[in-house]
Design a protein around this motif. Structure first.
Motif, PDB file in Angstrom:
ATOM      1  N   VAL A   5       0.850  -1.189   0.000  1.00 26.18           N
ATOM      2  CA  VAL A   5       0.000   0.000   0.000  1.00 26.18           C
ATOM      3  C   VAL A   5       0.886   1.239   0.000  1.00 26.18           C
ATOM      4  N   SER A   6       0.326   2.328  -0.502  1.00 28.55           N
ATOM      5  CA  SER A   6       1.062   3.590  -0.461  1.00 28.55           C
ATOM      6  C   SER A   6       1.010   4.135   0.960  1.00 28.55           C
ATOM      7  N   SER A   7       1.922   5.048   1.267  1.00 27.95           N
ATOM      8  CA  SER A   7       1.907   5.638   2.605  1.00 27.95           C
ATOM      9  C   SER A   7       0.617   6.413   2.842  1.00 27.95           C
ATOM     10  N   ALA A   8       0.087   7.062   1.811  1.00 32.04           N
ATOM     11  CA  ALA A   8      -1.172   7.797   1.953  1.00 32.04           C
ATOM     12  C   ALA A   8      -2.316   6.833   2.279  1.00 32.04           C
ATOM     13  N   GLU A   9      -2.361   5.699   1.584  1.00 32.69           N
ATOM     14  CA  GLU A   9      -3.392   4.696   1.849  1.00 32.69           C
ATOM     15  C   GLU A   9      -3.232   4.120   3.253  1.00 32.69           C
ATOM     16  N   PHE A  10      -2.002   3.930   3.673  1.00 33.57           N
ATOM     17  CA  PHE A  10      -1.761   3.404   5.005  1.00 33.57           C
ATOM     18  C   PHE A  10      -2.276   4.373   6.067  1.00 33.57           C
ATOM     19  N   ILE A  11      -1.998   5.657   5.892  1.00 33.47           N
ATOM     20  CA  ILE A  11      -2.459   6.659   6.860  1.00 33.47           C
ATOM     21  C   ILE A  11      -3.980   6.678   6.922  1.00 33.47           C
ATOM     22  N   LYS A  12      -4.636   6.630   5.775  1.00 31.91           N
ATOM     23  CA  LYS A  12      -6.107   6.652   5.726  1.00 31.91           C
ATOM     24  C   LYS A  12      -6.723   5.412   6.351  1.00 31.91           C
ATOM     25  N   ASN A  13      -6.074   4.278   6.178  1.00 35.41           N
ATOM     26  CA  ASN A  13      -6.654   2.998   6.604  1.00 35.41           C
ATOM     27  C   ASN A  13      -5.810   2.314   7.668  1.00 35.41           C
ATOM     28  N   TYR A  14      -5.234   3.099   8.564  1.00 34.22           N
ATOM     29  CA  TYR A  14      -4.308   2.551   9.547  1.00 34.22           C
ATOM     30  C   TYR A  14      -4.905   1.365  10.310  1.00 34.22           C
ATOM     31  N   GLY A  15      -6.076   1.509  10.860  1.00 34.73           N
ATOM     32  CA  GLY A  15      -6.670   0.453  11.686  1.00 34.73           C
ATOM     33  C   GLY A  15      -6.826  -0.855  10.943  1.00 34.73           C
ATOM     34  N   THR A  16      -7.395  -0.782   9.761  1.00 26.92           N
ATOM     35  CA  THR A  16      -7.614  -1.985   8.955  1.00 26.92           C
ATOM     36  C   THR A  16      -6.294  -2.623   8.553  1.00 26.92           C
ATOM     37  N   LEU A  17      -5.343  -1.792   8.125  1.00 29.94           N
ATOM     38  CA  LEU A  17      -4.061  -2.332   7.670  1.00 29.94           C
ATOM     39  C   LEU A  17      -3.209  -2.832   8.833  1.00 29.94           C
ATOM     40  N   ALA A  18      -3.332  -2.209   9.988  1.00 26.63           N
ATOM     41  CA  ALA A  18      -2.617  -2.707  11.166  1.00 26.63           C
ATOM     42  C   ALA A  18      -3.148  -4.088  11.536  1.00 26.63           C
ATOM     43  N   ASP A  19      -4.448  -4.276  11.440  1.00 25.40           N
ATOM     44  CA  ASP A  19      -5.029  -5.591  11.694  1.00 25.40           C
ATOM     45  C   ASP A  19      -4.569  -6.603  10.647  1.00 25.40           C
ATOM     46  N   LYS A  20      -4.483  -6.170   9.398  1.00 28.29           N
ATOM     47  CA  LYS A  20      -4.028  -7.045   8.318  1.00 28.29           C
ATOM     48  C   LYS A  20      -2.593  -7.499   8.569  1.00 28.29           C
ATOM     49  N   ALA A  21      -1.771  -6.606   9.138  1.00 22.85           N
ATOM     50  CA  ALA A  21      -0.370  -6.928   9.404  1.00 22.85           C
ATOM     51  C   ALA A  21      -0.224  -8.025  10.460  1.00 22.85           C
ATOM     52  N   LEU A  22      -1.273  -8.309  11.196  1.00 24.57           N
ATOM     53  CA  LEU A  22      -1.236  -9.422  12.144  1.00 24.57           C
ATOM     54  C   LEU A  22      -1.258 -10.760  11.421  1.00 24.57           C
ATOM     55  N   GLN A  23      -1.730 -10.744  10.176  1.00 30.37           N
ATOM     56  CA  GLN A  23      -1.829 -11.969   9.379  1.00 30.37           C
ATOM     57  C   GLN A  23      -0.743 -12.079   8.323  1.00 30.37           C
ATOM     58  N   GLU A  24      -0.327 -10.947   7.774  1.00 30.01           N
ATOM     59  CA  GLU A  24       0.701 -10.943   6.731  1.00 30.01           C
ATOM     60  C   GLU A  24       1.429  -9.609   6.746  1.00 30.01           C
ATOM     61  N   ALA A  25       2.628  -9.603   6.189  1.00 32.15           N
ATOM     62  CA  ALA A  25       3.410  -8.366   6.126  1.00 32.15           C
ATOM     63  C   ALA A  25       2.727  -7.357   5.210  1.00 32.15           C
ATOM     64  N   VAL A  26       2.727  -6.103   5.629  1.00 32.50           N
ATOM     65  CA  VAL A  26       2.175  -5.014   4.826  1.00 32.50           C
ATOM     66  C   VAL A  26       3.342  -4.103   4.440  1.00 32.50           C
ATOM     67  N   THR A  27       3.642  -4.038   3.157  1.00 34.45           N
ATOM     68  CA  THR A  27       4.719  -3.182   2.655  1.00 34.45           C
ATOM     69  C   THR A  27       4.134  -1.811   2.350  1.00 34.45           C
ATOM     70  N   ILE A  28       4.750  -0.785   2.897  1.00 35.67           N
ATOM     71  CA  ILE A  28       4.297   0.593   2.705  1.00 35.67           C
ATOM     72  C   ILE A  28       5.260   1.267   1.744  1.00 35.67           C
ATOM     73  N   THR A  29       4.715   1.809   0.671  1.00 34.72           N
ATOM     74  CA  THR A  29       5.546   2.427  -0.360  1.00 34.72           C
ATOM     75  C   THR A  29       5.454   3.948  -0.299  1.00 34.72           C
ATOM     76  N   ARG A  30       6.451   4.564  -0.855  1.00 35.54           N
ATOM     77  CA  ARG A  30       6.449   6.023  -1.013  1.00 35.54           C
ATOM     78  C   ARG A  30       7.046   6.307  -2.371  1.00 35.54           C
ATOM     79  N   ASN A  31       6.330   7.053  -3.170  1.00 35.92           N
ATOM     80  CA  ASN A  31       6.745   7.348  -4.546  1.00 35.92           C
ATOM     81  C   ASN A  31       7.024   6.062  -5.320  1.00 35.92           C
ATOM     82  N   GLY A  32       6.219   5.031  -5.049  1.00 39.83           N
ATOM     83  CA  GLY A  32       6.339   3.784  -5.780  1.00 39.83           C
ATOM     84  C   GLY A  32       7.454   2.864  -5.322  1.00 39.83           C
TER      85      GLY A  32
END
Length: 89
Positions: A3-30
């Motif tokens: 996910v992009s850093s902007a998407e991560f900031i918007k969806n922090y709660g959902t993505l933090a929960d997702k990270a409990l199951q799998e790694a979430v890579t946060i990108t910046r400028n691709g």
């Protein structure tokens, strides 16, 4: 998951929960910038870190065990990969 850093900031709660199951890579400028993982996964990775020792710190028993160690047959193919390898000078 990426996910992009902007998407991560918007969806922090959902993505933090997702990270409990799998790694979430946060990108910046691709480009990959950070990876969010569970604390349990982080602990598992920390435990598996290799520790380097100086040869002087090895006991006679350690040296004996190393000298008797054998590469498992399923990794024998790796010998072919380094057969012609020469260190850079």
């Amino acid at each position: 998951m990426k996910v992009s850093s902007a998407e991560f900031i918007k969806n922090y709660g959902t993505l933090a929960d997702k990270a409990l199951q799998e790694a979430v890579t946060i990108t910046r400028n691709g480009r990959d910038r950070l990876v969010l993982i569970s604390s349990e996964e982080y602990g598992r990775l920390r435990e598996s870190y290799r520790r380097a020792l100086r040869i002087e710190d090895l006991s006679d028993e350690d040296i004996e065990l190393i000298s008797k160690a054998e590469v498992p047959a399923e990794y024998g193919y790796l010998d072919e990969l380094i057969k012609d390898w020469k260190p850079e000078e």
